[in-house]
Design a protein around this motif. Sequence first.
Motif, mmCIF file in Angstrom:
data_model
loop_
_atom_site.group_PDB
_atom_site.id
_atom_site.type_symbol
_atom_site.label_atom_id
_atom_site.label_comp_id
_atom_site.label_asym_id
_atom_site.label_seq_id
_atom_site.Cartn_x
_atom_site.Cartn_y
_atom_site.Cartn_z
ATOM 1 N N THR A 1 0.829 -1.209 0.000
ATOM 2 C CA THR A 1 0.000 0.000 0.000
ATOM 3 C C THR A 1 0.867 1.264 0.000
ATOM 4 O OG1 THR A 1 -0.156 0.169 2.410
ATOM 5 C CG2 THR A 1 -1.771 -1.227 1.312
ATOM 6 N N HIS A 2 2.163 1.092 0.017
ATOM 7 C CA HIS A 2 3.133 2.191 -0.116
ATOM 8 C C HIS A 2 2.903 3.313 0.896
ATOM 9 C CE1 HIS A 2 4.673 0.202 -3.695
ATOM 10 N NE2 HIS A 2 3.413 -0.012 -4.022
ATOM 11 N N GLY A 3 2.445 2.915 2.082
ATOM 12 C CA GLY A 3 2.472 3.840 3.201
ATOM 13 C C GLY A 3 1.261 4.699 3.456
ATOM 14 N N VAL A 4 0.337 4.832 2.498
ATOM 15 C CA VAL A 4 -0.726 5.812 2.690
ATOM 16 C C VAL A 4 -2.113 5.293 2.322
ATOM 17 C CG1 VAL A 4 0.727 7.858 2.443
ATOM 18 C CG2 VAL A 4 -0.165 6.733 0.399
ATOM 19 N N PHE A 5 -2.299 3.999 2.293
ATOM 20 C CA PHE A 5 -3.583 3.431 1.887
ATOM 21 C C PHE A 5 -3.910 2.244 2.792
ATOM 22 C CE2 PHE A 5 -5.700 0.264 -1.026
ATOM 23 C CZ PHE A 5 -6.931 0.886 -1.058
ATOM 24 N N ARG A 6 -5.143 2.225 3.265
ATOM 25 C CA ARG A 6 -5.578 1.152 4.159
ATOM 26 C C ARG A 6 -6.712 0.381 3.493
ATOM 27 N NH1 ARG A 6 -9.215 2.168 9.361
ATOM 28 N NH2 ARG A 6 -9.259 0.100 10.299
ATOM 29 N N LEU A 7 -6.669 -0.918 3.591
ATOM 30 C CA LEU A 7 -7.706 -1.785 3.046
ATOM 31 C C LEU A 7 -8.188 -2.686 4.178
ATOM 32 C CD1 LEU A 7 -9.070 -2.451 0.300
ATOM 33 C CD2 LEU A 7 -7.375 -4.252 0.021
ATOM 34 N N VAL A 8 -9.458 -2.557 4.542
ATOM 35 C CA VAL A 8 -10.031 -3.375 5.608
ATOM 36 C C VAL A 8 -10.738 -4.560 4.968
ATOM 37 C CG1 VAL A 8 -11.569 -3.427 7.591
ATOM 38 C CG2 VAL A 8 -10.334 -1.322 7.037
ATOM 39 N N LEU A 9 -10.254 -5.761 5.271
ATOM 40 C CA LEU A 9 -10.819 -6.978 4.691
ATOM 41 C C LEU A 9 -11.632 -7.729 5.738
ATOM 42 C CD1 LEU A 9 -7.680 -8.404 2.807
ATOM 43 C CD2 LEU A 9 -9.461 -6.883 1.903
ATOM 44 N N ARG A 10 -12.798 -8.195 5.338
ATOM 45 C CA ARG A 10 -13.558 -9.136 6.164
ATOM 46 C C ARG A 10 -13.359 -10.497 5.537
ATOM 47 N NH1 ARG A 10 -18.788 -11.026 6.026
ATOM 48 N NH2 ARG A 10 -19.383 -9.534 4.400
ATOM 49 N N ILE A 11 -12.649 -11.365 6.231
ATOM 50 C CA ILE A 11 -12.265 -12.644 5.646
ATOM 51 C C ILE A 11 -12.901 -13.812 6.388
ATOM 52 C CG2 ILE A 11 -10.100 -11.752 4.715
ATOM 53 C CD1 ILE A 11 -8.632 -13.060 7.044
ATOM 54 N N ASP A 12 -13.174 -14.853 5.638
ATOM 55 C CA ASP A 12 -13.688 -16.113 6.170
ATOM 56 C C ASP A 12 -12.675 -17.174 5.794
ATOM 57 O OD1 ASP A 12 -15.057 -18.321 6.955
ATOM 58 O OD2 ASP A 12 -16.725 -18.102 5.550
ATOM 59 N N GLY A 13 -11.806 -17.502 6.739
ATOM 60 C CA GLY A 13 -10.694 -18.388 6.415
ATOM 61 C C GLY A 13 -9.735 -17.679 5.468
ATOM 62 N N GLU A 14 -9.562 -18.239 4.255
ATOM 63 C CA GLU A 14 -8.686 -17.633 3.260
ATOM 64 C C GLU A 14 -9.464 -16.855 2.204
ATOM 65 O OE1 GLU A 14 -5.182 -17.711 3.006
ATOM 66 O OE2 GLU A 14 -5.400 -18.376 5.074
ATOM 67 N N ILE A 15 -10.769 -16.732 2.372
ATOM 68 C CA ILE A 15 -11.616 -16.085 1.361
ATOM 69 C C ILE A 15 -12.025 -14.682 1.828
ATOM 70 C CG2 ILE A 15 -13.714 -16.262 -0.025
ATOM 71 C CD1 ILE A 15 -11.608 -18.419 -0.574
ATOM 72 N N ILE A 16 -11.869 -13.714 0.917
ATOM 73 C CA ILE A 16 -12.260 -12.337 1.214
ATOM 74 C C ILE A 16 -13.761 -12.189 0.965
ATOM 75 C CG2 ILE A 16 -11.956 -9.908 0.577
ATOM 76 C CD1 ILE A 16 -9.140 -10.688 -0.440
ATOM 77 N N ARG A 17 -14.511 -11.824 1.994
ATOM 78 C CA ARG A 17 -15.957 -11.627 1.856
ATOM 79 C C ARG A 17 -16.308 -10.164 1.567
ATOM 80 N NH1 ARG A 17 -17.212 -16.502 0.470
ATOM 81 N NH2 ARG A 17 -16.843 -18.076 2.078
ATOM 82 N N GLU A 18 -15.484 -9.251 2.043
ATOM 83 C CA GLU A 18 -15.760 -7.831 1.828
ATOM 84 C C GLU A 18 -14.445 -7.061 1.927
ATOM 85 O OE1 GLU A 18 -18.800 -4.371 3.527
ATOM 86 O OE2 GLU A 18 -18.251 -6.078 4.790
ATOM 87 N N ALA A 19 -14.288 -6.052 1.075
ATOM 88 C CA ALA A 19 -13.086 -5.217 1.107
ATOM 89 C C ALA A 19 -13.505 -3.756 1.114
ATOM 90 C CB ALA A 19 -12.205 -5.506 -0.110
ATOM 91 N N THR A 20 -12.980 -2.986 2.050
ATOM 92 C CA THR A 20 -13.327 -1.574 2.175
ATOM 93 C C THR A 20 -12.068 -0.725 2.099
ATOM 94 O OG1 THR A 20 -15.171 -2.161 3.637
ATOM 95 C CG2 THR A 20 -14.477 0.160 3.597
ATOM 96 N N PRO A 21 -11.875 0.005 0.989
ATOM 97 C CA PRO A 21 -10.709 0.896 0.901
ATOM 98 C C PRO A 21 -10.890 2.105 1.816
ATOM 99 C CG PRO A 21 -11.652 0.415 -1.278
ATOM 100 C CD PRO A 21 -12.649 -0.015 -0.249
ATOM 101 N N VAL A 22 -9.839 2.501 2.482
ATOM 102 C CA VAL A 22 -9.853 3.681 3.341
ATOM 103 C C VAL A 22 -8.778 4.635 2.824
ATOM 104 C CG1 VAL A 22 -9.649 4.584 5.683
ATOM 105 C CG2 VAL A 22 -10.550 2.270 5.296
ATOM 106 N N ILE A 23 -9.215 5.771 2.263
ATOM 107 C CA ILE A 23 -8.274 6.725 1.700
ATOM 108 C C ILE A 23 -8.253 7.988 2.545
ATOM 109 C CG2 ILE A 23 -8.626 5.822 -0.621
ATOM 110 C CD1 ILE A 23 -10.379 8.255 -1.216
ATOM 111 N N GLY A 24 -7.413 8.933 2.179
ATOM 112 C CA GLY A 24 -7.356 10.203 2.886
ATOM 113 C C GLY A 24 -6.079 10.419 3.664
ATOM 114 N N TYR A 25 -5.199 9.413 3.739
ATOM 115 C CA TYR A 25 -3.968 9.562 4.511
ATOM 116 C C TYR A 25 -3.012 10.569 3.876
ATOM 117 C CZ TYR A 25 -5.407 5.397 7.082
ATOM 118 O OH TYR A 25 -6.089 4.510 7.870
#
Length: 365
Positions: free
Chosen positions: A17-41
Amino acid sequence: MRTEEMLLNVGPQHPSTHGVFRLVLRIDGEIIREATPVIGYLHRGTEKLAEDLTYTQIIPYTDRMDYVNAMNNNHAVVLAVEKLMGLEIPERAEYLRVIVTELNRVASHMVWFGTYLLDIGAMSPFLYAFKDREKIVELFNELCGARLTYNYMRVGGVKWDAPEGWLQKVKDLIPYLRSQHREYMDFVGGNEIFHARVQGVGRYDAGTAVQYGLSGPGLRCTGVKRDLRTGGESYSIYDRFDFDVPTSTEGDCKARFFLRMEEILQSLSIVEQALEGIPEGPVMAKVPRVLRPPDGEVYAAVENPRGELGVHLVSKGKDKPWRIHWKRPSFSNLQILPRLLEGENVANLIAILGAVDIVLGDVDA
């Protein structure tokens, strides 16, 4: 097996993410169920700051928006002002603009090539790419006195002419960059491990790309042949040059990789043609010392390495814009990320994220 979902933070302090980007993942085991990008840093309020700056003072701020692509950023904002004022740009200035913006496109793609391969586990390509990019950066340093934030464009032309011998140095560099490109393709493009890592990953179709407002390689990888340098949307003097717009119909990470690599060759071809045809003459139009565009609003766009970079400018006839808004390609391209990651394996996260190709200064402007 019963599993329990958990939240996983990727970034902001994560190499991919090169220092300024956050990605919040909701995972079930090894599977991504939801991904929420968080910008503004990295948000600096550039659009609001521009309302209190003269038109020339805005140009250095655009350098920071996409910090590996300053020349194209400069080009977009000066095009908007020139369009509103109805300025005619000297021929030599137009050719210099094309040369530097295409060289910057090559340098930008080299940064992406090196960091993308580094993110998915290969170190050597990064070293090769930055070694070769340095040769372009040295030329820019000789031209405008900067290595990253070039501040070279001006409303009406460019800051100054190329120094003696500079154009010949660019001409001599082209064959070297072509030979290095072949080497990149030999040890990465033909690597079966790399193919297995990216083929079929992060795939979407043309309808989805259009729906999400994608542009650049992220759109052309689905077969949509749209490039602002060609056709009815052509700007500057690009209609004078013969070059191809690479496309693919695969729509996956592999397609986006090979499209960007082919774009390097096309940019080198444009630079060669511009060097052959560049005329003598002035590099600045006759413009007032204090720029006061007439009342009105205008939209101007350029083909950024990541897609369409547009500037919507509103003037009230004063020396500062009443309102300015950038259409940033990284911001648009980021929107598809949650859709691409939903249902994917966590192991494919970095390959997908890197292939989208976002620059966070561009997202957070």
